[in-house]
Design a protein around this motif. Sequence first.
Motif, PDB file in Angstrom:
ATOM      1  N   THR A   1      26.514  44.201  17.815  1.00  0.00           N
ATOM      2  CA  THR A   1      27.518  43.872  16.811  1.00  0.00           C
ATOM      3  C   THR A   1      28.593  43.033  17.467  1.00  0.00           C
ATOM      4  O   THR A   1      28.735  43.037  18.695  1.00  0.00           O
ATOM      5  CB  THR A   1      28.114  45.151  16.175  1.00  0.00           C
ATOM      6  OG1 THR A   1      28.861  44.800  15.017  1.00  0.00           O
ATOM      7  CG2 THR A   1      29.027  45.899  17.152  1.00  0.00           C
TER       8      THR A   1
ATOM      9  N   GLY B   1      23.808  38.775  15.195  1.00  0.00           N
ATOM     10  CA  GLY B   1      25.188  38.823  14.713  1.00  0.00           C
ATOM     11  C   GLY B   1      25.839  37.455  14.804  1.00  0.00           C
ATOM     12  O   GLY B   1      25.295  36.530  15.437  1.00  0.00           O
TER      13      GLY B   1
ATOM     14  N   ALA C   1      27.539  49.738  15.443  1.00  0.00           N
ATOM     15  CA  ALA C   1      28.252  49.060  14.359  1.00  0.00           C
ATOM     16  C   ALA C   1      29.613  49.708  14.192  1.00  0.00           C
ATOM     17  O   ALA C   1      29.778  50.915  14.392  1.00  0.00           O
ATOM     18  CB  ALA C   1      27.473  49.162  13.047  1.00  0.00           C
TER      19      ALA C   1
END
Length: 282
Positions: free
Chosen positions: A196, A148, A237
């Motif tokens: 994330t 990420g 997510a």
Amino acid sequence: MSGGYEVAVRAGAALGEGPAWDPATGRLIWLDILGMRIHTYDPATGRRSARTTEQHVGAAKPRAGGGLVLNLRDGVGLLDPDGTFRWLHHEPVPGRRANDAAVAPDGSLWAGTMRYDEAAGGGTLTRLTGAGAVEPVLSHVTVSNGTGWSPDGRLMYYTDTPTRRVDVFDYDGERVRDRRPLLEIEEGAGFPDGLTVDADGCVWVALWDGGAVRRYTPAGALDRVISVPTARTTACAFGGAGLRDLYITTARTGLPSPHPLSGSVLVIPDAGQGLPQPAFAG
């Protein structure tokens, strides 16, 4: 602490993975890697769909022009909205499969691989552009996992699961450099899997065999722990209206006595503020 989870999708996925929010359709995309299935879930209607792939699929991300880019056992392929499939990069390696992947701020796909036997150094991380250019990023990793970027796009986070670390790199818009540890998961707490990044720049990490998702500050300090009853949390997510809900995928593979929710998708309503994720530019 408990996270006040809810069950978004009750399922029995062998290896649920890869949640990705598709803003164009308002649906969550998620996978069963070993079941070779791509799932979608619409939280507004509860409607679900599934599509079977011909080989193990490690990631499925929205494309800018519609359809999906797939990280598959033998390479990276493009699935058009009408169901047509074609390879973008075909590179079969005996004993190796695709794993997690992420789309960078520039629209390139950073695709990970690993050995089926999880042999040390058998995995890779590769950058692919929409035009099909291929650039090796990391070699000799073991289980290429969560990837990420920071909100300003200047940092990239990355997990090679057996190291127990999440590492951070400087990112210049195309390439990474200066790898260093951001955080390390202590013995007995599980292994870092998918991750994330939220709008505050904090990193949320799913813990395989840890039954939890943790939030860490940009400095690597533990900020929050969300506990769930499924030991093998695999990835997380943000999605839903305003990107406020945290979706968590789970697995049941290898568990002698899996929890009834193992292999389901869980959700933590109003967990934080997610970041819009770029679509693959191809």
